[in-house]
Design a protein around this motif. Structure first.
Motif, PDB file in Angstrom:
ATOM      1  N   THR A 116      35.648 -47.556  21.338  1.00 54.91           N
ATOM      2  CA  THR A 116      36.332 -46.950  22.475  1.00 54.91           C
ATOM      3  C   THR A 116      37.611 -46.257  22.025  1.00 54.91           C
ATOM      4  N   GLN A 149      40.440 -47.075  23.137  1.00 56.69           N
ATOM      5  CA  GLN A 149      41.402 -48.156  22.932  1.00 56.69           C
ATOM      6  C   GLN A 149      41.273 -48.723  21.507  1.00 56.69           C
ATOM      7  N   ASP A 150      40.018 -48.848  21.038  1.00 54.91           N
ATOM      8  CA  ASP A 150      39.806 -49.292  19.661  1.00 54.91           C
ATOM      9  C   ASP A 150      40.448 -48.307  18.682  1.00 54.91           C
ATOM     10  N   GLN A 208      44.137 -48.654  18.546  1.00 59.65           N
ATOM     11  CA  GLN A 208      44.521 -49.841  17.792  1.00 59.65           C
ATOM     12  C   GLN A 208      44.357 -49.626  16.285  1.00 59.65           C
TER      13      GLN A 208
END
Length: 457
Positions: free
Chosen positions: A130, A132-133, A136
């Motif tokens: 994603t 978000q991944d 990060q």
């Protein structure tokens, strides 16, 4: 699939992850040896004028290297694609080409090089599942590159002889490294990988950055105190794509220790036979040419030789613990009729932005003080954080006035000089804190933690 060339040298941590990523994506990358510490070729300087590594050059001549990073947003817009990158995105204000128009290619940061290589495989899982991944992953790559690498290098490089040794600087770098390592140790307490439930680019990148630590200073005791980091590092290093690029995993029992260089005895020179004295020529009537004027002496030279050689204090400060050994020796030994102490404050703290830029400002000031090196010792530090910091420090000056020592630097007027009284406890405490770098300062009623600093010695 032929992809291009990477200019670097063996065991460069930043190159190891590039090779691992290329392996994972089935890309054929040629390694061209360039090692800045030993000098780079003239041809390489045409590709990267800064002479830094790694640099990537694609089959189509497209060049990527460490310099000014393009904003992250375009990468989210492009996504992982096997199509050639549109060159028009590099015409933004972040492009190096706008700064150096004569260059017909674009320079990117190391993280962008890795991002490009990985993006060639649209089925890759190294970038996460994603957005978000992916965010990060970029976070941990940035953390490793900016927080871990700089501090770790300051710890091990002086020990292996690739940087000048200063005990205080090494101890400071070690403490800073252990602090950031603590963040990784805590995160990996409940995580197998840095991001998500499978191997990502963040794991490969961070492992390559930490490799020098495990090679030189992360000994048996360190590994026992950091079981989560050690378990994770072992897991990532054992992945076939990483091992094929970096070699087999091995650990050290004891950290490398500093060994002072041996002084070679002076060779006796054979005595030369005295040459016969030549007869002096008769003086000519023509006027001799004017001899060049003697080099002007430093005004502090007129003070004569002090009872304490400043170099003795500088060696003490560099080679012994500041609080427990160096500072007590200083207060017992220095004759304050021969030397004086000054607090030095930067006048324009409201204009300071990034901490590293403020530290560079201190470094420039110190460089311009070179002519007074024999008569000065001191430290100036940045306290606070980005866009909220101050610069202050303390100096030991030969004589009782600061001006003869500091006016050799054209920018000395940017600083305010306040004479300190070594008999006053508060002034003595300020000097101790300024030279030990282990306590915050209070300026204008606000407390600032120590961020970074430089020593003039």
């Amino acid at each position: 699939m032929a992809f291009g060339k990477i200019y670097s040298y063996p065991q460069n941590p930043r190159t190891t992850v590039l090779l691992a990523v290329a392996k994972a994506n089935g890309l054929d990358v040629e390694i061209v040896h360039e090692e800045p510490a030993k000098g780079v070729s003239a041809e390489y300087l045409k590709i990267n004028p800064l002479g830094k590594v790694p640099t990537f050059q694609g089959e189509d001549g497209f060049v990527l290297s460490e310099c000014i990073a393009i904003a992250i947003y375009p990468w989210f817009a492009l996504g992982a694609t096997a199509n050639p990158l549109p060159r028009e995105i590099f015409t933004s204000e972040f492009s190096y080409c706008n700064l150096v128009p004569e260059l017909s290619y674009t320079f990117l940061s190391f993280i962008e090089i890795t991002r490009i290589v990985t993006a060639q495989n649209e089925k890759t899982t190294l970038l996460g599942k994603t957005k978000q991944d992916y965010a990060q992953i970029l976070k941990w790559m940035s953390f490793s590159n900016s927080e871990v690498l700089s501090n770790l290098g300051g710890w091990f490089r002086p020990l292996v002889g690739t940087a000048a040794y200063n005990k205080k600087s090494v101890d400071t770098a070690k403490a800073a490294t252990l602090k950031v390592i603590g963040v990784l140790e805590q995160h990996l307490l409940s995580q197998t990988f840095l991001v998500g439930e499978r191997l990502t680019l963040a794991d490969l990148f961070a492992t390559s950055i930490l490799a020098r630590g495990f090679q030189y200073v992360f000994d048996k005791e360190f590994r026992a105190e950091h079981p989560n980091l050690t378990r994770w590092y072992t897991l990532i290093h054992s992945q076939s794509i990483y091992t094929e690029a970096a070699g087999e995993l091995s650990f050290i029992d004891e950290a490398i220790q500093y060994t002072p260089p041996k002084k070679e005895p002076k060779k006796e020179q054979p005595k030369k036979e005295a040459a016969p004295k030549a007869e002096k020529p008769a003086p000519e009537e023509e006027e001799e040419e004017d001899k060049p004027a003697p080099k002007p002496k430093h005004p502090l030279e007129a003070l004569g030789k002090p009872t304490l050689a400043l170099d003795d204090w500088k060696k003490k400060y560099s080679n012994e613990d500041t609080r427990s050994a160096a500072l007590p020796w200083f207060w017992e030994t220095v004759n304050f009729e021969e030397y004086s102490l000054y607090k030095v404050d930067y006048k324009y703290n409201d204009e300071l932005t990034q901490v590293f830029m403020s530290c560079n400002l201190i470094g420039g000031f110190f460089n311009r003080l070179e002519a007074s090196r024999k008569y000065l010792f001191g430290s100036a530090s940045v306290y606070g954080a980005n866009n909220d910091s101050v610069i202050t420090g303390a100096f030991l000056v030969r004589g009782q006035e600061h001006l003869p020592a500091f006016d050799v630097a054209p920018d000395f007027e940017s600083y305010e000089f306040t004479k300190l009284d070594p008999t006053k406890a508060e002034d003595k405490e300020f000097v101790n804190d300024a030279w030990a770098w282990d306590k915050p300062v209070t300026v204008g009623g606000k407390t600032y933690d120590h961020a970074d600093g430089k020593v003039f010695k």
